[in-house]
Design an enzyme around this catalytic site. Sequence first.
Site, PDB file in Angstrom:
ATOM      1  N   GLU A  54       3.012   5.455  21.175  1.00 10.25           N
ATOM      2  CA  GLU A  54       3.760   5.616  22.420  1.00 10.25           C
ATOM      3  C   GLU A  54       4.056   4.268  23.070  1.00 10.25           C
ATOM      4  OE1 GLU A  54       0.703   9.089  22.422  1.00 10.25           O
ATOM      5  OE2 GLU A  54       0.925   7.089  21.544  1.00 10.25           O
ATOM      6  N   CYS A  86      -2.424   6.194  26.955  1.00 13.56           N
ATOM      7  CA  CYS A  86      -0.995   6.317  26.683  1.00 13.56           C
ATOM      8  C   CYS A  86      -0.322   7.263  27.679  1.00 13.56           C
ATOM      9  CB  CYS A  86      -0.767   6.818  25.260  1.00 13.56           C
ATOM     10  SG  CYS A  86      -1.163   5.590  24.005  1.00 13.56           S
ATOM     11  N   ALA A 164      -9.076  11.931 -21.310  1.00 11.49           N
ATOM     12  CA  ALA A 164      -9.327  10.825 -22.241  1.00 11.49           C
ATOM     13  C   ALA A 164      -9.430  11.376 -23.650  1.00 11.49           C
ATOM     14  CB  ALA A 164     -10.613  10.089 -21.868  1.00 11.49           C
ATOM     15  N   ARG A 186      -2.521   5.504  -2.897  1.00 15.30           N
ATOM     16  CA  ARG A 186      -3.612   4.627  -2.486  1.00 15.30           C
ATOM     17  C   ARG A 186      -3.287   3.930  -1.165  1.00 15.30           C
ATOM     18  NH1 ARG A 186      -5.119   1.496  -8.176  1.00 15.30           N
ATOM     19  NH2 ARG A 186      -6.097   3.285  -9.242  1.00 15.30           N
ATOM     20  N   THR A 198     -16.674   5.612 -14.640  1.00 12.91           N
ATOM     21  CA  THR A 198     -15.311   5.088 -14.613  1.00 12.91           C
ATOM     22  C   THR A 198     -15.314   3.579 -14.452  1.00 12.91           C
ATOM     23  OG1 THR A 198     -14.420   7.149 -13.722  1.00 12.91           O
ATOM     24  CG2 THR A 198     -13.125   5.162 -13.351  1.00 12.91           C
ATOM     25  N   LEU A 206      -8.631  -0.462  -8.349  1.00 13.74           N
ATOM     26  CA  LEU A 206      -8.575   0.519  -7.258  1.00 13.74           C
ATOM     27  C   LEU A 206      -7.843  -0.024  -6.033  1.00 13.74           C
ATOM     28  CD1 LEU A 206     -12.216   1.926  -7.451  1.00 13.74           C
ATOM     29  CD2 LEU A 206     -10.153   2.807  -8.557  1.00 13.74           C
ATOM     30  N   GLU A 259     -10.704   9.506  -7.549  1.00 15.29           N
ATOM     31  CA  GLU A 259      -9.916   9.243  -8.760  1.00 15.29           C
ATOM     32  C   GLU A 259     -10.671   9.480 -10.058  1.00 15.29           C
ATOM     33  OE1 GLU A 259      -7.152   6.414  -9.675  1.00 15.29           O
ATOM     34  OE2 GLU A 259      -6.367   6.094  -7.658  1.00 15.29           O
ATOM     35  N   GLY A 261     -14.680   9.829 -12.448  1.00 14.21           N
ATOM     36  CA  GLY A 261     -14.174  10.517 -13.627  1.00 14.21           C
ATOM     37  C   GLY A 261     -14.409  12.007 -13.582  1.00 14.21           C
TER      38      GLY A 261
END
Length: 329
Positions: A54, A86, A164, A186, A198, A206, A259, A261
């Site tokens: 605002e 605000c 995989a 991301r 992972t 990442l 993300e 595994g």
Amino acid sequence: MNNDTKWMLHALRVGRRAQGNTAENPPVGCVIVDRAGQLAGVGWTAPGGRPHAEVAALLMAGKAAREATVYVTLEPCSHHGKTPPCAQSLIESGIKRVVMAVGDPDPRVNGKGGEMLRRAGIEVVSGVCADEARYDLRGFLSRINRNRPHVLLKLAVSSDGMIAERPGARTAITGPEFKRHVHMMRARADAILVGAGTVEVDRPKLDCRLPGLEDRSPLRVVLGDVELAGARQFPGDDVDLVGMLEQLANDGINSLMVEGGAKVARRFVEAGLVDEAVIATAPKIIGPQGVEALAGLPLAQITDNDAFVMIDEQQIAADMVRRYLKRRD
């Protein structure tokens, strides 16, 4: 489509620019329409959360804010924090009317902003594009209402549901076009989580590597005993996921992207902690020797489950990308 809906949709588009970049604050959008019906000001929550949307819109509008209408995706704040309320700034600008999408459940606000405006003689309308705003603000609303971030699970799977070719093997599943899409995801997340397995196999960065958005990389979180430089670590083989999410919420994390595994994904699904899932299915077939996306749990737990509804489907090059949202009671 009436004018209120038209301008609120614009405010929502503006607010999306702030997603993943506002610290503990909500990614709010605001537009100001002057007496002649022309766009006079635009604002969104600044990086780090301040100034608020605002205030930014009022600065752009200047004197044109007098007797104008404000469209804001979340109820204006009414409390003194690091900046003045605000709602008070809107009152002092001479605004005639405020249209907001949803109320702010933060106990410091929770209706007080709207009431403050009404007492000053400003017309207040609420509930315009409310469903769209709740979705855009889902991370903030989750942290305030449930004391945990909104959890989004991202999976890239072969057409037979594998992530995989075999355990411990780095495998490219989806194409570069979807990978760019993931980097945008991301950029809009506050934090991103992977398991120790992972980290060991992929050594992932990442981060967000889209040109111009490198500074929008989320906080990295690792579940397990493998360290990743600069990441928030939750060590151990059986981390309490609910407790971990509460800790992240207490640190101001509104949204968490999971993300991998497969075992980590399964844990979140089995615990009922997945609020949203993005599943990209590639045309390739890996075969029974591959690693199943949810470590033995069928993908139907998301894709064919009454608890989830598919809200989007799009083809990104060769990959079919579907988005599922958990239903709320």
